[in-house]
Design a protein around this motif. Structure first.
Motif, short mmCIF file in Angstrom:
data_model
loop_
_atom_site.label_atom_id
_atom_site.label_comp_id
_atom_site.label_asym_id
_atom_site.label_seq_id
_atom_site.Cartn_x
_atom_site.Cartn_y
_atom_site.Cartn_z
N LEU A 17 0.83 -1.21 0.00
CA LEU A 17 0.00 0.00 0.00
C LEU A 17 0.86 1.25 0.00
N ARG A 18 1.91 1.24 0.77
CA ARG A 18 2.79 2.42 0.80
C ARG A 18 3.51 2.61 -0.52
N ALA A 19 3.90 1.53 -1.18
CA ALA A 19 4.52 1.63 -2.50
C ALA A 19 3.51 2.19 -3.51
N LEU A 20 2.26 1.76 -3.41
CA LEU A 20 1.21 2.28 -4.28
C LEU A 20 1.05 3.78 -4.09
N ALA A 21 1.04 4.23 -2.84
CA ALA A 21 0.90 5.66 -2.56
C ALA A 21 2.06 6.46 -3.15
N ASN A 52 -3.58 5.83 5.86
CA ASN A 52 -4.30 5.47 7.08
C ASN A 52 -4.55 3.97 7.15
N THR A 53 -4.94 3.38 6.04
CA THR A 53 -5.18 1.95 5.99
C THR A 53 -3.90 1.17 6.26
N ALA A 54 -2.81 1.58 5.62
CA ALA A 54 -1.52 0.91 5.83
C ALA A 54 -1.09 1.01 7.29
#
Length: 76
Positions: A17-21, A52-54
């Motif tokens: 998720l952080r890589a996606l962001a 927030n989800t991550a």
């Protein structure tokens, strides 16, 4: 043992998720100036939701792992 597997899955998802962001932010940065009104706000909201989800995947807060429900971030 099961808890270790669940934690490993959450860590992997958190990393993804952080890589996606990061990728979304990099792709969007050059487009802000020519975008329609509201587009930038939508991108920023999506990035906030992803972060927030991550963060909740490991912190154990209410809403962690339930698809993001209960995290207090609203698109309005």
């Amino acid at each position: 043992m099961i808890q270790a597997l669940v934690t490993a899955k959450r860590l992997g998802l958190q990393k993804d998720l952080r890589a996606l962001a990061v990728n979304i932010r990099a792709d969007a940065e050059g487009r802000y100036d020519s975008a329609e009104p509201g587009w930038r706000a939508g991108v920023e909201w999506a990035l906030l939701w992803i972060e927030n989800t991550a963060g909740q995947l490991i912190e154990g807060r209410p809403g962690a792992g339930d698809g993001g429900r209960g995290q207090g971030v609203s698109p309005e």
